[in-house]
Design a protein around this motif. Structure first.
Motif, PDB file in Angstrom:
ATOM      1  N   TRP B 173      -0.728   2.258   1.220  1.00  6.91           N
ATOM      2  CA  TRP B 173      -0.616   0.982   0.520  1.00  6.91           C
ATOM      3  C   TRP B 173      -1.204   1.097  -0.895  1.00  6.91           C
ATOM      4  O   TRP B 173      -0.600   0.662  -1.867  1.00  6.91           O
ATOM      5  CB  TRP B 173      -1.328  -0.106   1.337  1.00  6.91           C
ATOM      6  CG  TRP B 173      -1.298  -1.448   0.680  1.00  6.91           C
ATOM      7  CD1 TRP B 173      -0.242  -2.301   0.631  1.00  6.91           C
ATOM      8  CD2 TRP B 173      -2.368  -2.077  -0.033  1.00  6.91           C
ATOM      9  NE1 TRP B 173      -0.578  -3.425  -0.076  1.00  6.91           N
ATOM     10  CE2 TRP B 173      -1.872  -3.320  -0.497  1.00  6.91           C
ATOM     11  CE3 TRP B 173      -3.684  -1.706  -0.320  1.00  6.91           C
ATOM     12  CZ2 TRP B 173      -2.667  -4.191  -1.243  1.00  6.91           C
ATOM     13  CZ3 TRP B 173      -4.466  -2.578  -1.061  1.00  6.91           C
ATOM     14  CH2 TRP B 173      -3.965  -3.809  -1.520  1.00  6.91           C
ATOM     15  N   VAL B 174      -2.387   1.713  -0.990  1.00  7.99           N
ATOM     16  CA  VAL B 174      -3.030   1.838  -2.302  1.00  7.99           C
ATOM     17  C   VAL B 174      -2.149   2.647  -3.250  1.00  7.99           C
ATOM     18  O   VAL B 174      -1.900   2.243  -4.385  1.00  7.99           O
ATOM     19  CB  VAL B 174      -4.421   2.505  -2.160  1.00  7.99           C
ATOM     20  CG1 VAL B 174      -4.949   2.928  -3.527  1.00  7.99           C
ATOM     21  CG2 VAL B 174      -5.397   1.559  -1.507  1.00  7.99           C
ATOM     22  N   ARG B 177       1.714   0.806  -3.352  1.00 14.81           N
ATOM     23  CA  ARG B 177       1.938  -0.626  -3.481  1.00 14.81           C
ATOM     24  C   ARG B 177       0.943  -1.312  -4.411  1.00 14.81           C
ATOM     25  O   ARG B 177       0.949  -2.530  -4.522  1.00 14.81           O
ATOM     26  CB  ARG B 177       1.878  -1.305  -2.100  1.00 14.81           C
ATOM     27  CG  ARG B 177       3.080  -1.020  -1.208  1.00 14.81           C
ATOM     28  CD  ARG B 177       4.348  -1.637  -1.768  1.00 14.81           C
ATOM     29  NE  ARG B 177       5.514  -1.344  -0.962  1.00 14.81           N
ATOM     30  CZ  ARG B 177       6.245  -0.237  -1.083  1.00 14.81           C
ATOM     31  NH1 ARG B 177       5.924   0.681  -1.969  1.00 14.81           N
ATOM     32  NH2 ARG B 177       7.301  -0.037  -0.328  1.00 14.81           N
ATOM     33  N   THR B 178       0.056  -0.583  -5.039  1.00 15.56           N
ATOM     34  CA  THR B 178      -0.876  -1.241  -5.963  1.00 15.56           C
ATOM     35  C   THR B 178      -0.709  -0.649  -7.359  1.00 15.56           C
ATOM     36  O   THR B 178      -0.188   0.454  -7.523  1.00 15.56           O
ATOM     37  CB  THR B 178      -2.349  -1.055  -5.542  1.00 15.56           C
ATOM     38  OG1 THR B 178      -2.691   0.321  -5.672  1.00 15.56           O
ATOM     39  CG2 THR B 178      -2.596  -1.521  -4.132  1.00 15.56           C
ATOM     40  N   ARG B 179      -1.189  -1.396  -8.320  1.00 16.26           N
ATOM     41  CA  ARG B 179      -1.122  -0.950  -9.701  1.00 16.26           C
ATOM     42  C   ARG B 179      -1.969   0.321  -9.879  1.00 16.26           C
ATOM     43  O   ARG B 179      -1.542   1.282 -10.516  1.00 16.26           O
ATOM     44  CB  ARG B 179      -1.666  -2.063 -10.587  1.00 16.26           C
ATOM     45  CG  ARG B 179      -1.634  -1.734 -12.053  1.00 16.26           C
ATOM     46  CD  ARG B 179      -2.135  -2.904 -12.846  1.00 16.26           C
ATOM     47  NE  ARG B 179      -1.320  -4.087 -12.624  1.00 16.26           N
ATOM     48  CZ  ARG B 179      -1.372  -5.156 -13.402  1.00 16.26           C
ATOM     49  NH1 ARG B 179      -2.174  -5.168 -14.435  1.00 16.26           N
ATOM     50  NH2 ARG B 179      -0.630  -6.195 -13.150  1.00 16.26           N
ATOM     51  N   PHE B 180      -3.162   0.299  -9.274  1.00 12.54           N
ATOM     52  CA  PHE B 180      -4.032   1.467  -9.362  1.00 12.54           C
ATOM     53  C   PHE B 180      -3.329   2.714  -8.834  1.00 12.54           C
ATOM     54  O   PHE B 180      -3.361   3.783  -9.444  1.00 12.54           O
ATOM     55  CB  PHE B 180      -5.323   1.194  -8.579  1.00 12.54           C
ATOM     56  CG  PHE B 180      -6.203   2.391  -8.389  1.00 12.54           C
ATOM     57  CD1 PHE B 180      -6.842   2.971  -9.475  1.00 12.54           C
ATOM     58  CD2 PHE B 180      -6.390   2.943  -7.122  1.00 12.54           C
ATOM     59  CE1 PHE B 180      -7.656   4.075  -9.303  1.00 12.54           C
ATOM     60  CE2 PHE B 180      -7.196   4.053  -6.951  1.00 12.54           C
ATOM     61  CZ  PHE B 180      -7.832   4.620  -8.037  1.00 12.54           C
ATOM     62  N   GLY B 181      -2.643   2.548  -7.688  1.00 11.40           N
ATOM     63  CA  GLY B 181      -1.976   3.694  -7.082  1.00 11.40           C
ATOM     64  C   GLY B 181      -0.860   4.236  -7.958  1.00 11.40           C
ATOM     65  O   GLY B 181      -0.715   5.446  -8.128  1.00 11.40           O
ATOM     66  N   CYS B 211     -12.916   7.874  -4.990  1.00 11.76           N
ATOM     67  CA  CYS B 211     -12.253   7.695  -3.685  1.00 11.76           C
ATOM     68  C   CYS B 211     -12.389   8.978  -2.862  1.00 11.76           C
ATOM     69  O   CYS B 211     -12.696   8.941  -1.666  1.00 11.76           O
ATOM     70  CB  CYS B 211     -10.772   7.385  -3.867  1.00 11.76           C
ATOM     71  SG  CYS B 211     -10.446   5.853  -4.735  1.00 11.76           S
TER      72      CYS B 211
END
Lengths: 379, 323
Positions: B173-174, B177-181, B211
């Motif tokens: 998901w990270v 599906r995220t901006r950071f990812g 991380c």
């Protein structure tokens, strides 16, 4: 910023910066000594005295240095070709298989001076073979040499365990090691050289493979800086594109460089097996292949530097043993920490102090860093 | 039924053995996706294991142990970042250095502080992460087939096991599906583009390494506080490198990573189980071959014989901002 660093005079580049990096590594190591509640200055004195104080210590220092010269040269040859051979450990370990087979076969029939060359060839061949597969995969299939050589370290460990619990050990014995080699596979000691200077040595494993190490250092120098092959290797190391443009075969140069590197790593197995323990045992390499990385970085990939750095690490090993004996809070693992710090500061952080040194040189004498020349051209 | 029980047991130990691999593999995923090679997974796991067990036994709390494991492991990750991001050093050299420092310092500090030959004191049960028994696990144990699967395989693991397996969808998901990812993946492929978009390459890579540090810390804590009741020297025993192999095997994808780690964990469990027993058709397989199999498989994969493993494009290259 494309060329971030101006040139320093050669002596500063090859002498001053490594010394600064080394000094920082030792200062940090000193803090670790403080952390376990010992006096770092006394520790340093014990270490140096243990390594060089008596003939016995010097002999052991040079014994350890022998192995590190081989492994340092191995890393350096690959590095000149732009390859990071992290597999010296495995190449050295698997070479033990070749040495074991040769020594067990010939030690009762041949004198040492005939077994030794055979064992050198066997060790070099096994090491080179173990480097060949990663080299081929890098050259032909583009797999990253660092990862494959790491994998081959583990595969070598499994193969050696299999061999040593299987066909290499005598059937009646339980210990996973070969039988003790007879006189025909025991290398003569060189302790008498140190005794010439008046020191007394009870027993130390300093042996004739030290001379082989020095010869190899010379040959590596010849190879890298005095032959066409070495030139091609350095060209490829600097710029693979330029090398391709110059018509140097990528596959050929990668495979040759890695096989030479592997052969040198293989030869490091001679010293602990034929020179010291007179058998091939589990884990006999005990990290010497990795020490080679630190040695090569410390010695700035030059054979002279590598020999000096190997002696330094030999001193750390021998002095570290004395240190562990004198100061119970400090174990021999202190050397592993120092190695790590040297790799960190002399390798990964080698450029950390360079800007400061450059600024210093520039303020002392602008000419030495070539600032004036550039200004002159610009104006 | 005997065979079934044996299979359940092997699968159960597969899960236990693959958890540290999985955590370390996901840790490597973050840093390599951000373009930082990390040979130092092994070392970071080791310091995590040591810090966890040491502080758990000193403060008598498993959670303080876990916290310290993460903290120290992140600190080592930041050293790697300092060398390879800030000073543009060779990432492999830096990783090797971290492994050395970790291997030496854990033994030496352990010996100096606890005087047990590099071990930490054995942890009491409240200083470790105990097994979580799921509701009804004991009740259904007698039910054929499903009973043992529920009570042995699904229930009865420590919290860190569930954390590890939940980290897989979370990481997916990270990353996807995220901006950071998106930015982490971008910085691993083309840092110059990220830089042009006005995002700091260095800070992004540092965050990815944090991380990594958190996950290797948990992996270390699992080794010393769940699998083992205390720290033993060199207890990672190459797991960091197997995790690296698994990461390549998984082609840098989180769900694949889980399957790769389960496969390598299964090989390990099987080699323990089959020690010395002959297999049908193949005969007796040397245990060393089973142990070497993850590495051999990775080499074969790397050679491009089972699909092709393509690493993030900017991996291993320090980013130099053009002026």
């Amino acid at each position: 910023m494309s060329t971030p660093y101006a040139k320093l005079p050669a002596w500063a580049d090859y002498g001053l910066i490594p010394v600064i990096n080394l000094a920082v590594a030792f200062v940090v190591a000193g803090f670790v000594v403080l952390l376990v509640g010992e006096n770092p200055f006394r520790a340093a004195v014990v270490l140096v005295e243990g390594a060089f104080g008596r003939g016995q210590g010097i002999a052991f220092t040079l014994f350890y240095a022998t192995t590190f010269i081989f492994s340092g040269l191995s890393v350096a040859v690959a590095a000149h070709c732009g390859l990071f051979n992290i597999g010296g450990e495995g190449q050295g370990y698997i070479a033990g298989l070749g040495i074991g087979i040769i020594c067990l076969a010939f030690d009762s029939v041949l004198p040492w001076w005939l077994t030794f060359p055979l064992a050198i060839v066997a060790a070099a061949a096994m090491g080179a073979l173990w480097a060949l597969i990663p080299a081929y995969l890098q050259a032909k299939r583009g797999s990253h040499i660092v990862i494959t050589t790491i994998m081959f370290n583990f595969i070598a460990a499994s193969v050696m365990v299999y061999a040593l619990v299987g066909f290499l050990k005598p059937a009646i014995s339980m210990a996973p090691q070969t039988r003790t080699f007879l006189d025909g596979a025991q290398l003569p000691k060189l302790n008498w050289v140190i005794e010439l200077f008046g020191a007394k040595i009870r027993s130390a494993p300093f042996n004739i493979s030290f001379l082989l190490a020095l010869a190899m250092a010379f040959l590596v120098w010849v190879l890298i800086w005095r032959t066409r092959l070495g030139y091609e290797m350095r060209t490829y190391g600097h710029s693979s594109k330029a090398a391709r443009y110059a018509g140097i075969s990528e596959t050929r140069i990668i495979i040759i460089a890695m096989m030479i590197s592997g052969a040198l790593a293989g030869m490091m197995a001679l010293n602990p097996t034929m020179g010291d323990q007179h058998n091939v045992a589990l884990e006999f390499v005990s990290g010497a292949g990795f020490v080679g990385i630190a040695v090569a970085l410390m010695g700035r990939l030059h054979p002279v530097g590598i020999v000096l750095a190997a002696i330094l690490f030999g001193m750390l090993y021998q002095g570290g043993a004395e240190l562990a004996f004198e100061m119970p809070a400090i174990s021999r693992d202190m050397i592993v920490i120092i190695q790590g710090l040297v790799i960190l500061f002399a390798g990964a952080l080698e450029h950390m102090f360079r800007p400061y040194v450059q600024a210093l040189f520039a303020s002392l004498s602008p000419k030495s860093v070539g600032i004036e020349a550039i200004k002159g051209k610009g104006a | 039924m005997d065979l079934f029980n044996a299979i359940i047991q092997v699968l159960d130990s597969t899960i236990r053995l693959s958890v540290p691999l999985l955590l370390a593999c996901l840790a490597g995923l973050y840093s390599e996706r951000a373009g930082i090679f990390d040979i130092g997974l092994e070392g970071k796991m080791l310091v995590g294991a040591f810090a966890g067990a040491a502080s758990a036994s000193v403060f008598h709390s498993a959670y303080i142990g876990l916290g310290m494991a993460i903290l120290i492991s992140v600190a080592f990750a930041l050293v790697h970042g300092f060398a390879s991001i800030t000073h543009r050093g060779n990432q492999i050299v830096s990783g090797v250095a971290i492994n050395f420092i970790a291997a030496g310092s854990t033994i030496m500090l352990g010996q100096a502080w606890f005087q047990q030959g590099g071990r930490t004191p054995a942890l009491a049960s409240d200083e470790r992460f105990g097994a979580i028994i799921w509701p009804g696990a004991d009740a259904v144990r007698g039910v054929p087939i499903l009973g043992p699967i529920y009570s042995e395989l699904i229930s009865g693991h420590s919290v860190l096991v569930y954390v590890a397996f939940l980290a897989v969808p979370f990481t997916w998901w990270v990353l996807f599906r995220t901006r950071f990812g998106l930015r982490v993946r971008a910085v691993g492929e083309n840092p110059a583009a990220v830089d042009t978009a006005g995002i700091s390459v260095a800070w992004l890579r540092y965050r990815a390494l944090i991380c990594t540090g958190v996950l290797t810390g948990i992996a270390g804590a699992y080794l010393s506080m769940v699998q083992n009741g205390g720290f033993v020297k060199d207890m990672t025993a190459g797991k960091g490198y197997i995790a690296l192999a698994a990461l390549i095997f998984a082609k840098w994808k989180p769900v694949n990573a889980m399957f790769a780690c389960l496969l390598f964990g299964f090989l390990d469990a099987l080699s323990i189980r089959l020690q010395g027993t002959p297999l049908p058709l193949i005969g007796k397989v040397p245990v060393q071959l089973m142990q070497a199999l993850p590495y051999i498989l990775t080499v074969i994969l790397l050679a491009g014989f089972i699909g092709k493993a393509i690493p993030p494009r900017a991996g291993g290259v320090p980013y130099v901002k053009e002026r």
